[in-house]
Design a protein around this motif. Sequence first.
Motif, PDB file in Angstrom:
ATOM      1  N   ASP A  97     -13.996  39.948 -46.343  1.00 55.18           N
ATOM      2  CA  ASP A  97     -12.672  40.058 -46.966  1.00 55.18           C
ATOM      3  C   ASP A  97     -12.264  38.735 -47.611  1.00 55.18           C
ATOM      4  O   ASP A  97     -11.733  38.711 -48.726  1.00 55.18           O
ATOM      5  CB  ASP A  97     -11.625  40.474 -45.928  1.00 55.18           C
ATOM      6  CG  ASP A  97     -11.808  41.911 -45.458  1.00 55.18           C
ATOM      7  OD1 ASP A  97     -12.401  42.704 -46.214  1.00 55.18           O
ATOM      8  OD2 ASP A  97     -11.377  42.234 -44.339  1.00 55.18           O
ATOM      9  N   VAL A  98     -12.523  37.634 -46.892  1.00 51.90           N
ATOM     10  CA  VAL A  98     -12.185  36.305 -47.430  1.00 51.90           C
ATOM     11  C   VAL A  98     -13.057  35.994 -48.637  1.00 51.90           C
ATOM     12  O   VAL A  98     -12.573  35.499 -49.663  1.00 51.90           O
ATOM     13  CB  VAL A  98     -12.345  35.218 -46.339  1.00 51.90           C
ATOM     14  CG1 VAL A  98     -12.105  33.830 -46.929  1.00 51.90           C
ATOM     15  CG2 VAL A  98     -11.388  35.477 -45.181  1.00 51.90           C
ATOM     16  N   LEU A  99     -14.344  36.278 -48.542  1.00 56.20           N
ATOM     17  CA  LEU A  99     -15.273  35.985 -49.636  1.00 56.20           C
ATOM     18  C   LEU A  99     -14.894  36.742 -50.907  1.00 56.20           C
ATOM     19  O   LEU A  99     -14.996  36.204 -52.012  1.00 56.20           O
ATOM     20  CB  LEU A  99     -16.704  36.331 -49.226  1.00 56.20           C
ATOM     21  CG  LEU A  99     -17.300  35.514 -48.080  1.00 56.20           C
ATOM     22  CD1 LEU A  99     -18.709  35.980 -47.755  1.00 56.20           C
ATOM     23  CD2 LEU A  99     -17.302  34.028 -48.411  1.00 56.20           C
ATOM     24  N   LYS A 100     -14.441  37.971 -50.753  1.00 54.78           N
ATOM     25  CA  LYS A 100     -14.031  38.762 -51.919  1.00 54.78           C
ATOM     26  C   LYS A 100     -12.815  38.141 -52.592  1.00 54.78           C
ATOM     27  O   LYS A 100     -12.742  38.053 -53.826  1.00 54.78           O
ATOM     28  CB  LYS A 100     -13.720  40.196 -51.481  1.00 54.78           C
ATOM     29  CG  LYS A 100     -13.414  41.133 -52.642  1.00 54.78           C
ATOM     30  CD  LYS A 100     -13.207  42.558 -52.161  1.00 54.78           C
ATOM     31  CE  LYS A 100     -12.901  43.493 -53.333  1.00 54.78           C
ATOM     32  NZ  LYS A 100     -12.666  44.874 -52.886  1.00 54.78           N
ATOM     33  N   ILE A 101     -11.869  37.670 -51.792  1.00 63.85           N
ATOM     34  CA  ILE A 101     -10.659  37.028 -52.332  1.00 63.85           C
ATOM     35  C   ILE A 101     -11.017  35.737 -53.060  1.00 63.85           C
ATOM     36  O   ILE A 101     -10.601  35.491 -54.193  1.00 63.85           O
ATOM     37  CB  ILE A 101      -9.653  36.752 -51.194  1.00 63.85           C
ATOM     38  CG1 ILE A 101      -9.076  38.076 -50.662  1.00 63.85           C
ATOM     39  CG2 ILE A 101      -8.533  35.826 -51.665  1.00 63.85           C
ATOM     40  CD1 ILE A 101      -8.331  37.933 -49.351  1.00 63.85           C
TER      41      ILE A 101
ATOM     42  N   GLU B 228     -14.509  25.993 -49.316  1.00 57.20           N
ATOM     43  CA  GLU B 228     -15.298  26.311 -48.123  1.00 57.20           C
ATOM     44  C   GLU B 228     -14.503  27.332 -47.314  1.00 57.20           C
ATOM     45  O   GLU B 228     -13.292  27.195 -47.150  1.00 57.20           O
ATOM     46  CB  GLU B 228     -15.530  25.044 -47.305  1.00 57.20           C
ATOM     47  CG  GLU B 228     -16.476  25.221 -46.132  1.00 57.20           C
ATOM     48  CD  GLU B 228     -16.711  23.929 -45.355  1.00 57.20           C
ATOM     49  OE1 GLU B 228     -17.618  23.905 -44.513  1.00 57.20           O
ATOM     50  OE2 GLU B 228     -15.964  22.955 -45.598  1.00 57.20           O
ATOM     51  N   SER B 229     -15.199  28.344 -46.826  1.00 50.87           N
ATOM     52  CA  SER B 229     -14.467  29.389 -46.106  1.00 50.87           C
ATOM     53  C   SER B 229     -15.301  29.962 -44.975  1.00 50.87           C
ATOM     54  O   SER B 229     -16.514  29.724 -44.889  1.00 50.87           O
ATOM     55  CB  SER B 229     -14.059  30.515 -47.068  1.00 50.87           C
ATOM     56  OG  SER B 229     -15.191  31.244 -47.483  1.00 50.87           O
ATOM     57  N   VAL B 230     -14.624  30.720 -44.134  1.00 50.29           N
ATOM     58  CA  VAL B 230     -15.343  31.462 -43.108  1.00 50.29           C
ATOM     59  C   VAL B 230     -16.172  32.546 -43.798  1.00 50.29           C
ATOM     60  O   VAL B 230     -15.817  33.031 -44.871  1.00 50.29           O
ATOM     61  CB  VAL B 230     -14.370  32.095 -42.082  1.00 50.29           C
ATOM     62  CG1 VAL B 230     -13.663  31.013 -41.284  1.00 50.29           C
ATOM     63  CG2 VAL B 230     -13.341  32.996 -42.771  1.00 50.29           C
ATOM     64  N   SER B 231     -17.291  32.891 -43.176  1.00 51.96           N
ATOM     65  CA  SER B 231     -18.188  33.883 -43.767  1.00 51.96           C
ATOM     66  C   SER B 231     -17.720  35.284 -43.406  1.00 51.96           C
ATOM     67  O   SER B 231     -18.343  36.007 -42.637  1.00 51.96           O
ATOM     68  CB  SER B 231     -19.620  33.648 -43.275  1.00 51.96           C
ATOM     69  OG  SER B 231     -20.513  34.501 -43.933  1.00 51.96           O
ATOM     70  N   ASP B 232     -16.595  35.647 -43.991  1.00 54.42           N
ATOM     71  CA  ASP B 232     -15.966  36.941 -43.722  1.00 54.42           C
ATOM     72  C   ASP B 232     -15.893  37.705 -45.054  1.00 54.42           C
ATOM     73  O   ASP B 232     -15.387  37.164 -46.044  1.00 54.42           O
ATOM     74  CB  ASP B 232     -14.567  36.720 -43.151  1.00 54.42           C
ATOM     75  CG  ASP B 232     -13.800  38.001 -42.930  1.00 54.42           C
ATOM     76  OD1 ASP B 232     -13.312  38.575 -43.932  1.00 54.42           O
ATOM     77  OD2 ASP B 232     -13.654  38.430 -41.780  1.00 54.42           O
TER      78      ASP B 232
ATOM     79  N   SER C  17     -17.944  28.997 -50.741  1.00 57.20           N
ATOM     80  CA  SER C  17     -17.730  30.333 -51.306  1.00 57.20           C
ATOM     81  C   SER C  17     -17.307  30.340 -52.768  1.00 57.20           C
ATOM     82  O   SER C  17     -17.386  31.373 -53.430  1.00 57.20           O
ATOM     83  CB  SER C  17     -16.692  31.087 -50.466  1.00 57.20           C
ATOM     84  OG  SER C  17     -15.562  30.283 -50.211  1.00 57.20           O
ATOM     85  N   ALA C  18     -16.848  29.208 -53.313  1.00 57.20           N
ATOM     86  CA  ALA C  18     -16.489  29.139 -54.733  1.00 57.20           C
ATOM     87  C   ALA C  18     -16.457  27.695 -55.189  1.00 57.20           C
ATOM     88  O   ALA C  18     -16.185  26.778 -54.404  1.00 57.20           O
ATOM     89  CB  ALA C  18     -15.131  29.796 -54.988  1.00 57.20           C
TER      90      ALA C  18
ATOM     91  N   GLY D 243     -10.554  29.547 -35.926  1.00 56.51           N
ATOM     92  CA  GLY D 243      -9.700  30.643 -36.340  1.00 56.51           C
ATOM     93  C   GLY D 243      -8.309  30.228 -36.768  1.00 56.51           C
ATOM     94  O   GLY D 243      -7.432  31.075 -36.962  1.00 56.51           O
ATOM     95  N   ASP D 244      -8.103  28.916 -36.948  1.00 58.52           N
ATOM     96  CA  ASP D 244      -6.787  28.420 -37.365  1.00 58.52           C
ATOM     97  C   ASP D 244      -6.607  28.421 -38.879  1.00 58.52           C
ATOM     98  O   ASP D 244      -5.515  28.146 -39.387  1.00 58.52           O
ATOM     99  CB  ASP D 244      -6.567  26.995 -36.829  1.00 58.52           C
ATOM    100  CG  ASP D 244      -6.467  26.958 -35.312  1.00 58.52           C
ATOM    101  OD1 ASP D 244      -6.061  27.987 -34.733  1.00 58.52           O
ATOM    102  OD2 ASP D 244      -6.794  25.915 -34.721  1.00 58.52           O
TER     103      ASP D 244
END
Length: 312
Positions: free
Chosen positions: A210-214, A204-208, A94-95, A71-72
């Motif tokens: 809101d984050v994925l949309k950004i 690479e991102s958390v599977s959230d 994610s992209a 979560g950092d």
Amino acid sequence: MKKLVIATRGSKLALWQSEHIKAELKNHFPEMEIELRIFKTKGDKILDTPLALIGGKGLFTKELEDAMLKGDAHMAVHSLKDVPTELPEGLVLSAITKREDVRDAMLSEKYSSVEELPGGAVVGTTSLRRRMQLLHLRPDLNIKDLRGNVDTRIRKLKNGEFDAIILAAAGLNRLGLTGEVRYFSPIDTEKMIPAMGQAALGIESVSDPDVLKIVSVLNDEKSMIETTVERTFVDRLQGGCQVPIGVRAELLENGDVIAKAVIGLPNGRELLKDKVIGTKENYKELGNILADSMIENGAKELLKRAEEIAFK
């Protein structure tokens, strides 16, 4: 989201890449606060050992992934060629950004091409893939390991430790370093097939949601198609940085996808090459088709021998 945290390595190239992505996101989301947090990876800490000996999945990514899982941070910017084909649960690729020049490049103060190098010339590279293809082209060269960031590698060249060094053209273009040496010579991909994902940035991102949309605003379809073929191919062969694998997929304007690959022994004495042509519609299967064709011709056995040689 009001604030997005990007995990990054501290090297000049990693910071350039993360700042570039931050600027792209700011263009789309000007009100959002975006922070870079620097972490040191295993690949950054161990600089006196060839990559093949300390390699493994996540050499340049694990600490950044740990930060996201704790979560950092919400996301990390990687050179896609460093991203393993399997990601930890809870994280996604994610992209994939628009690609730079996919070629490897030779840098030298004395010689303008691989062909011009004299017999016995000392050439620096950490990559088994580059070593394999160089020695196949020029078995008379003396290949030595070269670690460190881009500035360090160029300094070693300028100090006369090497007659030439091989680096990815994309990183040098991004950092504006192509004029730092007398000769900057990109190598045609027919002579040296790049690494999977070379010249693209992988987010690479958390599977959230809101984050994925950004992050989705960063995705480039052409790069995504090409690198998916390449990553699928490497995943099918179960090959990482401990074995020499080159693969390049290219989406043409007519919708065709050409994928070519090379594997072999680090000493360049045995090479196996193959090529397949597919379409934009069947790109998801193309990497497996290419891998299966090479497996039928002995790829698995050849890679096993290559790994044994690499660890001697």
